[in-house]
Design a protein around this motif. Structure first.
Motif, short mmCIF file in Angstrom:
data_model
loop_
_atom_site.label_atom_id
_atom_site.label_comp_id
_atom_site.label_asym_id
_atom_site.label_seq_id
_atom_site.Cartn_x
_atom_site.Cartn_y
_atom_site.Cartn_z
N VAL A 65 35.11 31.74 33.00
CA VAL A 65 33.89 32.09 32.27
C VAL A 65 33.21 33.32 32.87
O VAL A 65 32.43 33.99 32.20
CB VAL A 65 32.92 30.88 32.20
N LEU A 66 33.54 33.66 34.11
CA LEU A 66 32.98 34.84 34.78
C LEU A 66 34.01 35.97 34.84
O LEU A 66 33.99 36.79 35.75
CB LEU A 66 32.53 34.48 36.21
N ARG A 67 34.89 36.01 33.85
CA ARG A 67 35.95 37.03 33.78
C ARG A 67 36.83 37.01 35.02
O ARG A 67 37.17 38.05 35.57
CB ARG A 67 35.34 38.41 33.55
N TYR A 68 37.16 35.83 35.49
CA TYR A 68 38.02 35.60 36.64
C TYR A 68 37.51 36.28 37.91
O TYR A 68 38.25 36.89 38.66
CB TYR A 68 39.48 35.98 36.32
N MET A 69 36.19 36.15 38.12
CA MET A 69 35.57 36.58 39.37
C MET A 69 34.97 35.36 40.04
O MET A 69 34.64 34.37 39.37
CB MET A 69 34.45 37.60 39.09
N ALA A 70 34.78 35.46 41.34
CA ALA A 70 34.05 34.42 42.06
C ALA A 70 32.56 34.59 41.73
O ALA A 70 32.10 35.70 41.47
CB ALA A 70 34.29 34.56 43.56
N PRO A 71 31.79 33.49 41.74
CA PRO A 71 30.37 33.59 41.40
C PRO A 71 29.59 34.63 42.22
O PRO A 71 28.80 35.38 41.66
CB PRO A 71 29.84 32.19 41.64
N PHE A 72 29.82 34.69 43.54
CA PHE A 72 29.10 35.68 44.34
C PHE A 72 29.46 37.10 43.93
O PHE A 72 28.60 37.97 43.85
CB PHE A 72 29.37 35.48 45.83
N GLU A 73 30.73 37.34 43.64
CA GLU A 73 31.17 38.65 43.19
C GLU A 73 30.53 38.99 41.85
O GLU A 73 30.06 40.12 41.62
CB GLU A 73 32.70 38.66 43.06
N PHE A 74 30.49 38.03 40.94
CA PHE A 74 29.88 38.23 39.63
C PHE A 74 28.41 38.59 39.78
O PHE A 74 27.91 39.52 39.13
CB PHE A 74 30.04 36.97 38.78
N LEU A 75 27.68 37.86 40.65
CA LEU A 75 26.26 38.15 40.86
C LEU A 75 26.05 39.54 41.47
O LEU A 75 25.11 40.24 41.09
CB LEU A 75 25.62 37.09 41.75
N GLU A 76 26.89 39.91 42.41
CA GLU A 76 26.77 41.25 43.00
C GLU A 76 26.90 42.32 41.92
O GLU A 76 26.12 43.26 41.88
CB GLU A 76 27.84 41.46 44.07
N LYS A 77 27.90 42.18 41.05
CA LYS A 77 28.09 43.16 39.98
C LYS A 77 26.92 43.13 38.99
O LYS A 77 26.48 44.17 38.51
CB LYS A 77 29.41 42.91 39.26
N TYR A 78 26.41 41.94 38.70
CA TYR A 78 25.28 41.81 37.78
C TYR A 78 24.07 42.56 38.33
O TYR A 78 23.44 43.36 37.63
CB TYR A 78 24.95 40.33 37.57
N TYR A 79 23.73 42.29 39.61
CA TYR A 79 22.55 42.93 40.19
C TYR A 79 22.76 44.43 40.37
O TYR A 79 21.83 45.22 40.22
CB TYR A 79 22.17 42.27 41.51
N GLU A 80 23.97 44.85 40.64
CA GLU A 80 24.28 46.29 40.73
C GLU A 80 24.02 46.95 39.37
O GLU A 80 23.40 48.02 39.31
CB GLU A 80 25.74 46.46 41.14
N ASN A 81 24.46 46.31 38.30
CA ASN A 81 24.21 46.86 36.96
C ASN A 81 22.72 46.86 36.62
O ASN A 81 22.24 47.78 35.96
CB ASN A 81 24.98 46.07 35.91
N GLN A 82 21.99 45.84 37.07
CA GLN A 82 20.55 45.80 36.82
C GLN A 82 19.85 46.97 37.52
O GLN A 82 18.96 47.59 36.96
CB GLN A 82 19.96 44.47 37.30
N ARG A 83 20.27 47.25 38.77
CA ARG A 83 19.66 48.36 39.51
C ARG A 83 19.96 49.69 38.81
O ARG A 83 19.10 50.57 38.75
CB ARG A 83 20.18 48.39 40.95
N LYS A 84 21.16 49.85 38.27
CA LYS A 84 21.53 51.08 37.57
C LYS A 84 20.69 51.27 36.32
O LYS A 84 20.29 52.38 36.00
CB LYS A 84 23.01 51.07 37.20
N GLU A 85 20.41 50.17 35.60
CA GLU A 85 19.62 50.26 34.38
C GLU A 85 18.17 50.63 34.67
O GLU A 85 17.53 51.31 33.87
CB GLU A 85 19.68 48.94 33.62
N VAL A 86 17.63 50.17 35.80
CA VAL A 86 16.24 50.45 36.15
C VAL A 86 16.09 51.89 36.63
O VAL A 86 15.08 52.54 36.37
CB VAL A 86 15.74 49.46 37.23
N ALA A 87 17.10 52.40 37.33
CA ALA A 87 17.04 53.75 37.91
C ALA A 87 17.09 54.84 36.88
O ALA A 87 17.25 54.82 35.77
CB ALA A 87 18.18 53.95 38.89
#
Length: 87
Positions: A65-87
């Protein structure tokens, strides 16, 4: 099961009580985290379950359900994308 204070799932497939993700989690918990080891005391089993969840399921196990990523890895990518959208 009533001796153990456990109640089986009441839902049927397609009902509002059906929760495939929770059922999948408990299936993996049992087959990967509990059944491979000898049953000992309740406290040791609880520790083993917590260790499985924190040390493997939430950090290393790949989830479809997380595109075959571990949950911590998925969250890291999610928050990285959030930071990019705010910047």
């Amino acid at each position: 099961m009533s001796k153990l204070g456990i109640v089986q799932s009441q839902g049927k497939t397609g009902s509002a009580f059906d929760n495939a993700m929770a059922e999948s989690f408990f299936s993996h918990l049992k087959t990967e985290g509990i059944y491979p080891y000898p049953l000992e005391s309740e406290s040791i089993t609880r520790i083993r379950m917590a260790d499985y969840i924190e040390s493997f399921y939430n950090s290393k196990r790949l989830h479809s359900v997380l595109r075959y990523m571990a949950p911590f890895e998925f969250l890291e990518k999610y928050y990285e994308n959030q930071r990019k959208e705010v910047a």
